[in-house]
Design an enzyme around this catalytic site. Structure first.
Site, mmCIF file in Angstrom:
data_model
loop_
_atom_site.group_PDB
_atom_site.id
_atom_site.type_symbol
_atom_site.label_atom_id
_atom_site.label_comp_id
_atom_site.label_asym_id
_atom_site.label_seq_id
_atom_site.Cartn_x
_atom_site.Cartn_y
_atom_site.Cartn_z
ATOM 1 N N GLY A 131 5.732 2.679 -2.662
ATOM 2 C CA GLY A 131 6.351 1.131 -2.996
ATOM 3 C C GLY A 131 7.886 0.833 -3.100
ATOM 4 C CB THR A 140 -1.375 -1.114 3.656
ATOM 5 O OG1 THR A 140 -1.766 -1.233 2.099
ATOM 6 C CG2 THR A 140 -2.517 -0.117 4.038
ATOM 7 C CB CYS A 197 6.849 2.055 2.189
ATOM 8 S SG CYS A 197 6.173 0.953 3.788
ATOM 9 C CB THR A 240 3.981 0.013 0.170
ATOM 10 O OG1 THR A 240 3.540 0.739 1.512
ATOM 11 C CG2 THR A 240 3.265 0.503 -0.852
#
Length: 173
Positions: free
Chosen positions: A157, A2, A160, A163
């Site tokens: 986001g 995360t 990654c 994410t």
């Protein structure tokens, strides 16, 4: 994994995280809440790592906050001591970012309590991307903490794969 990121400007602090939970190569949930308010809404906390492990740590940390009347640093150090010395806790795989009006701390499974520089903390698989984005935004814009966190999470986001773009952001004014 995360992404969790916390940004501070003066006494204002915001902490946010994405909502993706993966099991291996599969997205199991897109809207998990990895950021919480603790101790009468005076402390923000976010986790990266195993979900069940993190909830155990949230409970332990909240108990430390109650025991030490909300004193963030003392509660974090006491949690880290327990985490490092308890045979069961040592196996937990998670990290926490915690913040109040005075401080932001990273608590690791190795028993470290780190107060990051510049009021900026980021953990998780997208943490480095979010940290770089937030730092650039802090140095080059007048955005508030919550807006900076939102933009940093969006950038992380985009880069990654662990994410997503479902964000939970909390702020203490």
């Amino acid at each position: 994994m995360t992404t969790i990121v916390s940004v501070r400007r003066g006494r204002q602090v915001a902490l946010g995280g994405d909502g993706q939970v993966t099991l291996g190569a599969v997205v199991a949930k897109a809207s998990a809440r990895k950021v919480r308010r603790l101790y009468h809404d005076k402390v923000l906390a976010g986790f990266a790592g195993g979900t069940a492990d993190a909830f155990t740590l949230f409970e332990r940390f909240e108990a430390k906050l109650e025991k030490h009347q909300g004193h963030l640093l003392r509660s974090a150090v006491e949690l880290a001591k327990d985490w490092r010395t308890d045979r069961i806790l040592r196996r937990l795989e998670a990290m926490l970012v915690v913040a109040d009006h005075e401080a932001t701390l990273i608590i690791t499974g190795a028993g470290d309590v780190i107060e990051p520089e510049q009021g900026l903390a980021a953990i998780g698989s997208g943490g480095a991307y979010a940290q770089a984005a937030a730092r650039a935004l802090l140095e080059n814009t007048n955005l508030g903490p919550a807006e900076t966190v939102a933009k940093a999470l969006t950038i992380a986001g985009d880069i990654c794969i662990y994410t997503n773009q479902v964000h939970v952001i909390e702020q203490l004014d």
